[in-house]
Design a protein around this motif. Sequence first.
Motif, short mmCIF file in Angstrom:
data_model
loop_
_atom_site.label_atom_id
_atom_site.label_comp_id
_atom_site.label_asym_id
_atom_site.label_seq_id
_atom_site.Cartn_x
_atom_site.Cartn_y
_atom_site.Cartn_z
N SER A 187 0.83 -1.21 0.00
CA SER A 187 0.00 0.00 0.00
C SER A 187 0.86 1.26 0.00
O SER A 187 0.54 2.24 -0.69
CB SER A 187 -0.93 0.00 1.22
N SER A 188 1.97 1.24 0.73
CA SER A 188 2.84 2.41 0.80
C SER A 188 3.42 2.75 -0.57
O SER A 188 3.51 3.93 -0.95
CB SER A 188 3.98 2.17 1.79
N LEU A 189 3.81 1.73 -1.33
CA LEU A 189 4.34 1.96 -2.67
C LEU A 189 3.30 2.65 -3.57
O LEU A 189 3.62 3.58 -4.31
CB LEU A 189 4.78 0.63 -3.28
N LEU A 190 2.05 2.21 -3.46
CA LEU A 190 1.00 2.77 -4.30
C LEU A 190 0.57 4.15 -3.82
O LEU A 190 0.23 5.02 -4.64
CB LEU A 190 -0.18 1.81 -4.35
N ILE A 191 0.58 4.37 -2.51
CA ILE A 191 0.27 5.70 -1.98
C ILE A 191 1.31 6.70 -2.47
O ILE A 191 0.98 7.83 -2.87
CB ILE A 191 0.21 5.67 -0.45
N ASP A 192 2.58 6.30 -2.46
CA ASP A 192 3.64 7.19 -2.94
C ASP A 192 3.50 7.47 -4.43
O ASP A 192 3.83 8.56 -4.91
CB ASP A 192 5.02 6.59 -2.64
N THR A 193 3.03 6.46 -5.19
CA THR A 193 2.78 6.67 -6.62
C THR A 193 1.70 7.72 -6.82
O THR A 193 1.81 8.58 -7.70
CB THR A 193 2.36 5.34 -7.28
N ILE A 194 0.66 7.68 -6.00
CA ILE A 194 -0.41 8.68 -6.07
C ILE A 194 0.13 10.06 -5.68
O ILE A 194 -0.17 11.07 -6.34
CB ILE A 194 -1.59 8.27 -5.16
N ILE A 195 0.93 10.10 -4.62
CA ILE A 195 1.51 11.38 -4.17
C ILE A 195 2.36 11.99 -5.28
O ILE A 195 2.36 13.21 -5.48
CB ILE A 195 2.35 11.16 -2.89
N ASN A 196 3.06 11.15 -6.03
CA ASN A 196 3.95 11.65 -7.08
C ASN A 196 3.20 12.23 -8.27
O ASN A 196 3.80 12.87 -9.13
CB ASN A 196 4.87 10.52 -7.56
N GLN A 197 1.88 12.02 -8.33
CA GLN A 197 1.09 12.55 -9.46
C GLN A 197 0.50 13.92 -9.18
O GLN A 197 -0.21 14.46 -10.02
CB GLN A 197 -0.05 11.57 -9.81
N LYS A 198 0.78 14.49 -8.00
CA LYS A 198 0.10 15.74 -7.64
C LYS A 198 0.53 16.92 -8.51
O LYS A 198 -0.21 17.91 -8.62
CB LYS A 198 0.32 16.07 -6.16
N LEU A 216 -7.96 2.88 6.45
CA LEU A 216 -8.56 3.93 5.63
C LEU A 216 -8.21 5.31 6.20
O LEU A 216 -7.81 6.22 5.45
CB LEU A 216 -10.08 3.76 5.59
N ALA A 217 -8.32 5.46 7.52
CA ALA A 217 -7.99 6.74 8.15
C ALA A 217 -6.53 7.10 7.94
O ALA A 217 -6.19 8.28 7.69
CB ALA A 217 -8.31 6.67 9.65
N ARG A 218 -5.64 6.10 7.98
CA ARG A 218 -4.21 6.36 7.78
C ARG A 218 -3.92 6.83 6.36
O ARG A 218 -3.14 7.77 6.14
CB ARG A 218 -3.41 5.09 8.08
N ILE A 219 -4.55 6.19 5.39
CA ILE A 219 -4.32 6.55 3.99
C ILE A 219 -4.85 7.96 3.70
O ILE A 219 -4.19 8.77 3.02
CB ILE A 219 -4.96 5.51 3.06
N VAL A 220 -6.03 8.27 4.22
CA VAL A 220 -6.59 9.62 4.03
C VAL A 220 -5.67 10.66 4.66
O VAL A 220 -5.40 11.71 4.06
CB VAL A 220 -8.01 9.70 4.64
N LYS A 221 -5.15 10.36 5.83
CA LYS A 221 -4.24 11.28 6.51
C LYS A 221 -2.96 11.48 5.71
O LYS A 221 -2.49 12.63 5.54
CB LYS A 221 -3.91 10.73 7.90
N ASP A 222 -2.39 10.40 5.18
CA ASP A 222 -1.16 10.51 4.39
C ASP A 222 -1.37 11.34 3.13
O ASP A 222 -0.52 12.17 2.76
CB ASP A 222 -0.65 9.11 4.02
N HIS A 225 -1.85 15.02 4.10
CA HIS A 225 -0.58 15.60 4.53
C HIS A 225 0.32 15.93 3.34
O HIS A 225 1.06 16.92 3.36
CB HIS A 225 0.13 14.63 5.48
N SER A 226 0.24 15.12 2.29
CA SER A 226 1.07 15.32 1.10
C SER A 226 0.37 16.18 0.05
O SER A 226 0.88 16.32 -1.07
CB SER A 226 1.46 13.97 0.48
N ASN A 227 -0.83 16.68 0.39
CA ASN A 227 -1.60 17.52 -0.54
C ASN A 227 -1.93 16.77 -1.83
O ASN A 227 -1.94 17.34 -2.92
CB ASN A 227 -0.84 18.81 -0.86
N ALA A 228 -2.18 15.46 -1.70
CA ALA A 228 -2.47 14.63 -2.87
C ALA A 228 -3.92 14.15 -2.92
O ALA A 228 -4.31 13.51 -3.89
CB ALA A 228 -1.54 13.42 -2.90
N LEU A 229 -4.71 14.46 -1.89
CA LEU A 229 -6.09 13.99 -1.87
C LEU A 229 -6.95 14.75 -2.87
O LEU A 229 -7.96 14.23 -3.36
CB LEU A 229 -6.67 14.12 -0.46
N LYS A 230 -6.54 15.97 -3.22
CA LYS A 230 -7.37 16.82 -4.09
C LYS A 230 -7.50 16.27 -5.51
O LYS A 230 -8.45 16.63 -6.22
CB LYS A 230 -6.80 18.24 -4.14
N HIS A 231 -6.59 15.40 -5.93
CA HIS A 231 -6.71 14.79 -7.26
C HIS A 231 -7.06 13.31 -7.17
O HIS A 231 -6.87 12.56 -8.13
CB HIS A 231 -5.41 14.99 -8.06
#
Length: 536
Positions: A187-198, A216-222, A225-231
């Motif tokens: 999951s961390s690898l894929l979360i970082d992939t999403i963060i890298n698309q911001k 779920l709460a941890r992923i939303v928080k991450d 925090h990385s300003n990647a939830l908006k996309h």
Amino acid sequence: VKNPEILNSVFDEVKAKVEKSTKVSNSGLVINVKDGIVQVIKLKGSFLGETVWVKSQNKEFRGLVIGLREEFVEVVLFEGVSEVCEGDLVIRSESPLGILVSEKLLGRVVDPLGRPLDSENPESLFSAQDNPADFKFQALFNNAPEILERDPINESLITGYKGVDSLIPIGLGQRELVIGDRKTGKSSLLIDTIINQKETQVKCVYAMIGQKRAELARIVKDLKHSNALKHSVIVSADASQPAGLQYICAYAAVSIAEFFSKRGMDVIVVYDDFSKHADAYRQMSLLLRRPPGREAFPGDVFYLHSRILERAANTKRRNAVGPKFGSITAFPVIETQAGDVSAYIPTNVISITDGQIFLDKVMFTKGIRPAINVGLSVSRVGSAAQTKAMKKVAGTMKLELAQYREIAAFAQFGSDLDATTQSQLHRGARLSEILKQKKHAPLSLEEEVLILYAAVKGYLDDLEVSEILDFEKKLLAHFNQYHSAILLNVKLNRDITADTDFLIASCLKYFTHLYKKARAQFAIATEKTTSVESEE
């Protein structure tokens, strides 16, 4: 049905009561309820994938027609599993199951039926003031794009991980499996992939199937925090939800992705994870009394996943006449048991996808993060999805790492090694170290190219392995401060021209000289401090 006359009288009585308050057509009667699966009679004209409503105790619960028998229709419930009982009325919607989608979903957490789960405006995602043209009803069980609608995969998706982008390149429209044991960083690898698309225009849809709410709460928080939830859009059916809701979670995610793709956008879809998705379908199938097969999974479990993953494609069709859409890149996740990739579900999904990233538990325990086993990982798209710059710096890396692993396995049995073998071990240890990366610290393409250029061209050969990551950190800081024009050139051209190659080599040579000089001065200062302390 044992007593059709009694059932008919009960049905007519219930229907007459309900018709007093509402107009009912094409309705049926519940005759059996079992763990979220109900059997309904008199439901004429229903079809597979149709939405139905069950009226129970002045409430309405949504369900899906999942089986058609001669005597009755089988419906899986998404809600009210403990409240629906025999004798309740079932009403057809005469429409397929779907979800209402718009760009307002970006930045939100919803369930597979489109209901918001986050605290922000929990009542509804849509209002009467919205323009109807801005949102669309997406059927969950759409067909995959036809062969002639697909384009070759030739654009790279930058994950931000050096080990992935250099050795296992992923392209827009590809289906890449992420597989490994529990707690190996999938999951961390894929979360970082999403963060890298911001910083890009790529939209992301994350389907959480059967996961804990704490996860779920941890992923939303991450992501926040990385300003990647908006996309991004998160679709969640956690472990406490009915199996039917977990079953449609993956379909809801890809339907949302198709909405953005048909508007010309590139989309990433993460299915976390398909193991739990298959478990939910197995539970439903056993309750439906369908014949079990290997590991008690039904015979159509392969089709279950292939119909989802085939909807991922590159449909830009640059050289074709007609509508030009975007792409959908799929990342299914599979959790293995003790590294067994030969189990039923892993082998099924491996055969469907265009490659896999295998995360090794042993490597993870040793502190190698990400714990990517390069020998078992592969991308069947290959260098077709790589930029020219990455091809030039990563061309020989995979071969060198493979040779290093093979030699290292034999080197532990003896110490008499020739100079060539020692040189390969020396280089391989530094290449392995440079591929390590911290969590939630994805890199841009130009930064990856710079670091790998330094590794492949031998600038790390004179350093100790323990100094590699410190060298990398200071190298990036130096280039971002003093040579940002070179990085910008690589970013815009996605290639290393002869002039750029000369500039990078010159600047690297100068920085390496500075680093070694600073290291020597630090060693002298440390030695003096130690000698003073010993005298005292």
